[in-house]
Design an enzyme around this catalytic site. Structure first.
Site, PDB file in Angstrom:
ATOM      1  N   ARG A 182       0.812  -1.222   0.000  1.00  0.00           N
ATOM      2  CA  ARG A 182       0.000   0.000   0.000  1.00  0.00           C
ATOM      3  C   ARG A 182       0.840   1.264   0.000  1.00  0.00           C
ATOM      4  O   ARG A 182       0.393   2.312  -0.454  1.00  0.00           O
ATOM      5  CB  ARG A 182      -0.998  -0.052   1.155  1.00  0.00           C
ATOM      6  CG  ARG A 182      -2.043  -1.154   0.952  1.00  0.00           C
ATOM      7  CD  ARG A 182      -2.974  -1.319   2.139  1.00  0.00           C
ATOM      8  NE  ARG A 182      -2.285  -1.733   3.340  1.00  0.00           N
ATOM      9  CZ  ARG A 182      -2.128  -2.996   3.733  1.00  0.00           C
ATOM     10  NH1 ARG A 182      -2.601  -3.976   3.014  1.00  0.00           N
ATOM     11  NH2 ARG A 182      -1.500  -3.272   4.845  1.00  0.00           N
ATOM     12  N   GLU A 208       3.243  -6.354  14.492  1.00  0.00           N
ATOM     13  CA  GLU A 208       2.420  -6.581  15.676  1.00  0.00           C
ATOM     14  C   GLU A 208       1.872  -7.996  15.713  1.00  0.00           C
ATOM     15  O   GLU A 208       1.442  -8.481  16.741  1.00  0.00           O
ATOM     16  CB  GLU A 208       1.282  -5.543  15.779  1.00  0.00           C
ATOM     17  CG  GLU A 208       0.240  -5.609  14.692  1.00  0.00           C
ATOM     18  CD  GLU A 208       0.590  -4.799  13.444  1.00  0.00           C
ATOM     19  OE1 GLU A 208      -0.352  -4.406  12.746  1.00  0.00           O
ATOM     20  OE2 GLU A 208       1.780  -4.573  13.149  1.00  0.00           O
TER      21      GLU A 208
END
Length: 174
Positions: free
Chosen positions: A72, A109
């Site tokens: 992205r 994460e």
């Protein structure tokens, strides 16, 4: 953070951009609140405003390299590079670039990954920014910075559309 520091507080574009981002709970795994920018890309005005805000920021900073993080970051980074007259350098996942590459491993994460950059894509002393759609832990951006610094570029700033955990639109680092 970005809005206040850059005179954008109260800018109606930020609210529109924020509202155009869809949140998908528990993707890609339980407990993750995925910030989906594909809905922003479907909204021509929100997408244009996002790019315009970045271009306005970097236009006069003598940036010669915009490094976009796969995938992205390619969308925003390439548009910003065109807008400021800089080259676009893709920072890719492993084994996607032919030829000699620098690589940097990092933690997410929800796992680990690696970024690669072509050797020779960036010249020593070039001024660079790193762009991605989102910053959560900062691991991906940190890997991007390390790749550029390995090529002896001067990393001026990192920029993201979204900051997590409190979804902040137009986050900047450094």
């Amino acid at each position: 953070m970005f809005a206040e520091e850059n005179g954008l507080k109260g800018d109606p574009r930020l609210q529109h951009i924020s509202q155009s981002i869809r949140v998908i709970p528990h993707f890609p795994k339980n407990g993750i609140m995925f910030q989906d920018i594909t809905t922003l890309l479907l909204d021509h005005k929100a997408f244009k405003d996002t790019v315009d805000i970045f271009v306005d920021r970097y236009r006069d900073m003598h940036i010669s390299v915009v490094a976009g993080i796969e995938a992205r970051g390619f969308v925003f980074g390439s548009a910003v590079a065109l807008g400021i007259g800089a080259k676009f350098v893709p920072l890719r996942k492993p084994r996607k670039l032919p030829g000699e590459v620098f690589f940097e491993k990092y933690s997410l994460e929800y796992g680990t990954d690696c970024l690669e950059m072509h050797v020779g894509a960036v010249q020593p002393g070039e001024r660079a920014i790193v762009i991605d759609d989102l910053v959560a832990t900062g691991g991906t951006l940190s890997a991007g910075i390390k790749l550029l610094e390995r090529a002896k570029a001067e990393v001026v700033e990192c920029a993201c559309v979204i900051g997590v955990p409190e979804v902040k639109v137009m986050t900047q680092l450094l």
